[in-house]
Motif scaffolding. Structure first.
Motif, PDB file in Angstrom:
ATOM      1  N   GLU A   6       4.764  37.381   7.047  1.00 11.40           N
ATOM      2  CA  GLU A   6       6.196  37.133   7.317  1.00 11.40           C
ATOM      3  C   GLU A   6       6.696  35.918   6.536  1.00 11.40           C
ATOM      4  OE1 GLU A   6       5.889  38.826  11.889  1.00 11.40           O
ATOM      5  OE2 GLU A   6       5.684  36.676  11.490  1.00 11.40           O
ATOM      6  N   THR A   7       5.887  34.869   6.547  1.00 10.45           N
ATOM      7  CA  THR A   7       6.280  33.638   5.839  1.00 10.45           C
ATOM      8  C   THR A   7       6.446  33.911   4.351  1.00 10.45           C
ATOM      9  OG1 THR A   7       4.949  32.433   7.435  1.00 10.45           O
ATOM     10  CG2 THR A   7       5.642  31.221   5.484  1.00 10.45           C
ATOM     11  N   THR A   8       5.514  34.676   3.798  1.00  9.32           N
ATOM     12  CA  THR A   8       5.565  34.965   2.353  1.00  9.32           C
ATOM     13  C   THR A   8       6.803  35.773   2.002  1.00  9.32           C
ATOM     14  OG1 THR A   8       3.167  34.863   2.176  1.00  9.32           O
ATOM     15  CG2 THR A   8       4.324  36.084   0.450  1.00  9.32           C
ATOM     16  N   TYR A   9       7.080  36.834   2.768  1.00  8.51           N
ATOM     17  CA  TYR A   9       8.273  37.653   2.456  1.00  8.51           C
ATOM     18  C   TYR A   9       9.545  36.806   2.548  1.00  8.51           C
ATOM     19  CZ  TYR A   9       6.015  42.151   1.734  1.00  8.51           C
ATOM     20  OH  TYR A   9       5.283  43.184   1.195  1.00  8.51           O
ATOM     21  N   LEU A  27       9.804  33.640   1.901  1.00  4.73           N
ATOM     22  CA  LEU A  27       9.858  32.804   0.694  1.00  4.73           C
ATOM     23  C   LEU A  27      10.238  33.634  -0.534  1.00  4.73           C
ATOM     24  CD1 LEU A  27       6.774  30.498   1.214  1.00  4.73           C
ATOM     25  CD2 LEU A  27       9.160  29.774   1.020  1.00  4.73           C
ATOM     26  N   LEU A  28       9.651  34.811  -0.656  1.00  3.85           N
ATOM     27  CA  LEU A  28       9.983  35.660  -1.817  1.00  3.85           C
ATOM     28  C   LEU A  28      11.483  35.925  -1.864  1.00  3.85           C
ATOM     29  CD1 LEU A  28       6.998  38.222  -1.709  1.00  3.85           C
ATOM     30  CD2 LEU A  28       7.283  36.289  -3.275  1.00  3.85           C
ATOM     31  N   ARG A  29      12.089  36.125  -0.686  1.00  2.00           N
ATOM     32  CA  ARG A  29      13.544  36.333  -0.629  1.00  2.00           C
ATOM     33  C   ARG A  29      14.286  35.126  -1.194  1.00  2.00           C
ATOM     34  NH1 ARG A  29      12.317  38.433   4.540  1.00  2.00           N
ATOM     35  NH2 ARG A  29      12.581  40.686   4.459  1.00  2.00           N
ATOM     36  N   THR A  30      13.862  33.920  -0.810  1.00  2.00           N
ATOM     37  CA  THR A  30      14.604  32.737  -1.259  1.00  2.00           C
ATOM     38  C   THR A  30      14.460  32.548  -2.777  1.00  2.00           C
ATOM     39  OG1 THR A  30      12.848  31.105  -1.027  1.00  2.00           O
ATOM     40  CG2 THR A  30      14.135  31.564   0.931  1.00  2.00           C
ATOM     41  N   TRP A  31      13.386  33.060  -3.356  1.00  2.00           N
ATOM     42  CA  TRP A  31      13.209  32.927  -4.810  1.00  2.00           C
ATOM     43  C   TRP A  31      13.801  34.123  -5.569  1.00  2.00           C
ATOM     44  CZ3 TRP A  31       7.450  32.164  -3.384  1.00  2.00           C
ATOM     45  CH2 TRP A  31       7.262  30.868  -2.893  1.00  2.00           C
ATOM     46  N   GLY A  32      14.368  35.074  -4.850  1.00  2.00           N
ATOM     47  CA  GLY A  32      14.918  36.270  -5.509  1.00  2.00           C
ATOM     48  C   GLY A  32      13.853  37.228  -6.001  1.00  2.00           C
ATOM     49  N   LEU A  33      12.634  37.107  -5.462  1.00  2.00           N
ATOM     50  CA  LEU A  33      11.551  38.008  -5.896  1.00  2.00           C
ATOM     51  C   LEU A  33      11.450  39.195  -4.935  1.00  2.00           C
ATOM     52  CD1 LEU A  33       8.720  35.465  -6.909  1.00  2.00           C
ATOM     53  CD2 LEU A  33      10.323  36.663  -8.385  1.00  2.00           C
ATOM     54  N   THR A  34      12.511  40.007  -4.898  1.00  2.00           N
ATOM     55  CA  THR A  34      12.522  41.129  -3.956  1.00  2.00           C
ATOM     56  C   THR A  34      12.197  42.459  -4.645  1.00  2.00           C
ATOM     57  OG1 THR A  34      14.902  41.268  -4.244  1.00  2.00           O
ATOM     58  CG2 THR A  34      14.124  40.041  -2.332  1.00  2.00           C
ATOM     59  N   THR A  35      11.915  42.414  -5.928  1.00  2.73           N
ATOM     60  CA  THR A  35      11.410  43.602  -6.621  1.00  2.73           C
ATOM     61  C   THR A  35       9.935  43.361  -6.904  1.00  2.73           C
ATOM     62  OG1 THR A  35      13.541  44.096  -7.627  1.00  2.73           O
ATOM     63  CG2 THR A  35      11.602  45.022  -8.709  1.00  2.73           C
ATOM     64  N   VAL A  36       9.083  44.258  -6.409  1.00  2.00           N
ATOM     65  CA  VAL A  36       7.634  44.121  -6.626  1.00  2.00           C
ATOM     66  C   VAL A  36       7.190  45.225  -7.582  1.00  2.00           C
ATOM     67  CG1 VAL A  36       5.360  44.050  -5.529  1.00  2.00           C
ATOM     68  CG2 VAL A  36       7.389  43.276  -4.257  1.00  2.00           C
ATOM     69  N   PHE A  37       6.652  44.838  -8.741  1.00  2.00           N
ATOM     70  CA  PHE A  37       6.098  45.800  -9.686  1.00  2.00           C
ATOM     71  C   PHE A  37       4.623  45.962  -9.351  1.00  2.00           C
ATOM     72  CE2 PHE A  37       9.775  44.035 -11.740  1.00  2.00           C
ATOM     73  CZ  PHE A  37      10.348  45.115 -12.393  1.00  2.00           C
ATOM     74  N   GLY A  38       4.179  47.180  -9.063  1.00  2.00           N
ATOM     75  CA  GLY A  38       2.800  47.286  -8.622  1.00  2.00           C
ATOM     76  C   GLY A  38       2.160  48.640  -8.809  1.00  2.00           C
ATOM     77  N   ASN A  39       0.871  48.620  -8.533  1.00  2.00           N
ATOM     78  CA  ASN A  39       0.068  49.832  -8.397  1.00  2.00           C
ATOM     79  C   ASN A  39      -0.961  49.500  -7.316  1.00  2.00           C
ATOM     80  OD1 ASN A  39      -2.475  51.561  -9.181  1.00  2.00           O
ATOM     81  ND2 ASN A  39      -0.660  52.601  -9.963  1.00  2.00           N
ATOM     82  N   PRO A  40      -0.862  50.168  -6.168  1.00  2.00           N
ATOM     83  CA  PRO A  40      -1.600  49.696  -4.986  1.00  2.00           C
ATOM     84  C   PRO A  40      -3.018  50.242  -4.863  1.00  2.00           C
ATOM     85  CG  PRO A  40      -0.174  51.502  -4.385  1.00  2.00           C
ATOM     86  CD  PRO A  40      -0.008  51.319  -5.876  1.00  2.00           C
ATOM     87  N   GLY A  41      -3.820  49.503  -4.105  1.00  2.00           N
ATOM     88  CA  GLY A  41      -5.141  49.957  -3.692  1.00  2.00           C
ATOM     89  C   GLY A  41      -5.375  49.424  -2.284  1.00  2.00           C
ATOM     90  N   SER A  42      -6.588  49.645  -1.769  1.00  2.00           N
ATOM     91  CA  SER A  42      -6.839  49.250  -0.374  1.00  2.00           C
ATOM     92  C   SER A  42      -6.663  47.744  -0.171  1.00  2.00           C
ATOM     93  CB  SER A  42      -8.233  49.708   0.053  1.00  2.00           C
ATOM     94  OG  SER A  42      -9.187  49.324  -0.932  1.00  2.00           O
ATOM     95  N   PHE A  66       6.687  47.444   4.557  1.00  2.00           N
ATOM     96  CA  PHE A  66       7.460  46.886   3.428  1.00  2.00           C
ATOM     97  C   PHE A  66       8.952  46.793   3.816  1.00  2.00           C
ATOM     98  CE2 PHE A  66       9.047  47.266  -1.058  1.00  2.00           C
ATOM     99  CZ  PHE A  66       8.398  46.150  -1.555  1.00  2.00           C
ATOM    100  N   PRO A  67       9.551  45.595   3.733  1.00  2.00           N
ATOM    101  CA  PRO A  67      10.925  45.428   4.240  1.00  2.00           C
ATOM    102  C   PRO A  67      11.964  46.228   3.437  1.00  2.00           C
ATOM    103  CG  PRO A  67       9.880  43.293   3.781  1.00  2.00           C
ATOM    104  CD  PRO A  67       8.972  44.348   3.242  1.00  2.00           C
ATOM    105  N   ASP A  68      13.026  46.624   4.110  1.00  2.00           N
ATOM    106  CA  ASP A  68      14.064  47.458   3.493  1.00  2.00           C
ATOM    107  C   ASP A  68      14.796  46.756   2.352  1.00  2.00           C
ATOM    108  OD1 ASP A  68      13.529  49.478   5.154  1.00  2.00           O
ATOM    109  OD2 ASP A  68      15.192  49.073   6.556  1.00  2.00           O
ATOM    110  N   ASP A  69      14.869  45.428   2.411  1.00  2.00           N
ATOM    111  CA  ASP A  69      15.612  44.728   1.354  1.00  2.00           C
ATOM    112  C   ASP A  69      14.741  44.452   0.129  1.00  2.00           C
ATOM    113  OD1 ASP A  69      14.164  42.943   2.998  1.00  2.00           O
ATOM    114  OD2 ASP A  69      15.376  41.240   2.333  1.00  2.00           O
TER     115      ASP A  69
END
Ligand code: TPP
Length: 530
Positions: free
Chosen positions: A6-9, A11-26, A35-38
């Motif tokens: 929760e704390t990390t999400y 913070l990511l919002r305050t830095w404008g890092l709400t787009t995550v580029f990824g390829n997931p694994g376990s 994963f939050p709606d915003d």
């Protein structure tokens, strides 16, 4: 107590890092849990593509982008494009999921005790927090380090069992409000010295690089060139286009060799390099560093670059600030006579297929809307690309800065994601297309306005030219028969066609910016060896 997650999400919002580029694994699923709606998750089907999509996105927005990769394997897949991001100075916060902490030392599947060593040497900083509770502060450090000049990618390893741990809110209470900035122009003495040298030079020449290619710096450097009536060259191996290519003072792209640079700067008595390394050579052609009688001063943000150069003076400072200071200091410079614009190459109309690359790139430059962005990964035809390129403003061109193929397709997708109002044209070799091909799928999923132009010459053209330059022969692995970019693109869901005539080519290039979603054109060109 709030969790690390929760704390990390927050913070990511305050830095404008709400787009995550990824390829997931376990290892990454606990981070992505609920994963939050915003937030937006941009899935790439290979980590090389993920990294370069984030790179293109960050280069167009001018802000850091967040990347989440799968363990050491995913991080390893991203290394080629991480090298491109490092060479370009793209601010990226790259993360990878680590095994649960109790399992890392046991040689468990997907646990990598040496995780922080995997991305080296292509990151500014690489870190695994000592405690779960340190994750938010480590990401804060990563964000600020990536953003501080010289900007660039950083890496944080994130163990999967950290996300559910509680964090004492007092420990992280101040992270969101922190602003970490670097200030840095010239002091009075240095400004007087540099302005005096420029005012006293008979033939000053500017060489401009990627640090000039933003909204603050670009117009100031144009104004400075005009004040001095100095010819302007783009520094060799350019990853961006830092000067208007139809400006009468713009001379072109310097060649990437020691002798070539000195030859092109002939006649200069003072070379002022703004925002570029001195210099990023590629082909070893020894010779003098500079023409007889020329001095050089380089202004840029990177102390490493400044110290590394083999010749010339250097000043480590913010280029926009310095350009502004020089404009003020040179306000009373008597007007200098305007220089005649150099003759620009005019491309012939394309004849019958296969076309020359020159004709295709000339027609492309004439056909597309003025606000089109370009990505170039057509290695044998870079000179023709630059000679017809018509770009008036910043952030209009991306190129793999470290020379690593696999950047072009995904960087074009990232650029379009960042600013879908501007069409993107990616000019790609038929070889280059295969290195980052997975990203076309992401372009379809997000219906992005990208036209992939695959120039099919059936060879690794740049390498056939090197064969002659390096004096080697009998080299295998340079032919590319039987590659069908159209069918491959269609398999990913991209509308695609092979262009067979000049009429079709004209019609398709005129459609740039007028169609919805991505499309691919395969254009047959002749294989030319230089
Ligand atoms: N692998 C990576 C990741 N990057 C590279 N630069 C190379 C290999 C070496 N390389 C440089 S240019 C080139 C290759 C393989 C040929 C590219 O061929 P193509 O994309 O068809 O373009 P052309 O040179 O024909 O214009």
């Amino acid at each position: 107590m709030p969790t690390v997650r929760e704390t990390t999400y927050d913070l990511l919002r305050t830095w404008g890092l709400t787009t995550v580029f990824g390829n997931p694994g376990s290892n990454e699923l606990p981070f992505l849990d609920g994963f939050p709606d915003d937030f937006r998750y941009v899935l790439g089907l290979h980590e090389g593509a993920v990294l370069a999509m984030a790179d293109g996105y960050a280069q167009v927005t001018g802000r850091p982008a967040l990347v989440n990769l799968h363990s050491a394997a995913g991080l390893g897949n991203a290394m080629g494009n991480l090298a491109n991001a490092r060479a370009c100075g793209t601010p990226l916060v790259v993360t990878a999921g680590q095994q649960a902490r109790p399992m890392v030392g046991l040689g468990s599947m997907l646990g990598e005790p040496g995780m922080t060593r995997v991305p080296e040497p292509q990151v500014k900083w690489s870190f695994e927090p000592a405690r779960a509770q340190d994750v938010p502060r480590a990401l804060s450090e990563a964000f600020h380090l990536a953003t501080l000049p010289p900007t660039g990618p950083v890496f944080v390893s994130l163990p999967l069992d950290d996300w559910a741990q509680p964090v004492d809110p007092d420990e992280v209470a101040h992270l969101a409000g922190r602003r970490v900035r670097r200030a840095g122009g010239l002091d009075e003495e240095l400004l007087a010295e540099l302005a005096g040298r420029l005012a006293g030079a008979r033939n000053p020449v500017l060489v401009v690089g990627p640090e000039v290619d933003d909204e603050r710096t670009f117009p100031r450097v144009v104004a400075l060139a005009e004040r001095l009536q100095a010819p302007v060259w783009t520094a060799p191996s350019a990853p961006r286009c830092p000067f208007p290519t139809r400006h009468p003072l713009w001379q072109g792209l310097l060649p990437p060799s020691i002798a070539g640079v000195a030859g092109h700067l002939d006649g200069a008595d003072l070379v002022l390099v703004l925002g570029a390394p001195v210099f990023r050579y590629h082909v070893y052609v020894p010779g003098p560093w500079l023409p007889e009688g020329a001095e050089l001063v380089a202004v840029g943000s990177d102390p490493g670059t400044a110290a590394r150069a083999a010749f010339g003076d250097a000043v480590v400072a913010d280029v926009a600030t310095v350009a502004g200071q020089l404009l003020t200091a040179l306000a009373d410079l008597p007007p200098r006579p305007e220089r005649p614009a150099p003759e620009r190459a005019v491309a012939a109309e394309p004849g019958a297929a296969p076309f020359t690359a020159d004709a295709v790139l000339g027609l492309l430059a004439r056909s597309v809307p003025a606000h089109t962005r370009f990505v170039n990964e057509s290695t044998a035809n870079t000179a023709q690309f630059w000679s017809h390129l018509d770009l008036a403003g910043p952030r209009g061109l991306l190129f793999p800065a470290a020379g690593g193929l696999g950047f072009g397709v995904p960087a074009a997708v990232g650029a379009a994601l960042a600013d879908p109002a501007r069409p993107v044209v990616a000019v790609l070799g038929d070889g280059a297309f295969q290195y980052g091909v997975q990203a076309v799928w992401t372009a379809v999923q997000h219906q992005l306005p990208v036209t992939f132009v695959v120039l099919r010459n059936g060879v690794y053209g740049a390498l056939t030219s090197f064969v002659g330059q390096l004096g080697v022969s009998g080299v295998p692995g340079l032919e590319l028969p039987g590659l069908d970019a159209v069918t491959i693109a269609q398999g990913y869901g991209v509308p695609a066609r092979a262009v067979g005539s000049a009429e079709e080519l004209t019609e398709e290039l005129a459609a740039v910016g007028k169609t919805e979603g991505p499309r691919l054109l395969e254009v047959p060109i002749t294989a030319e060896t230089r």
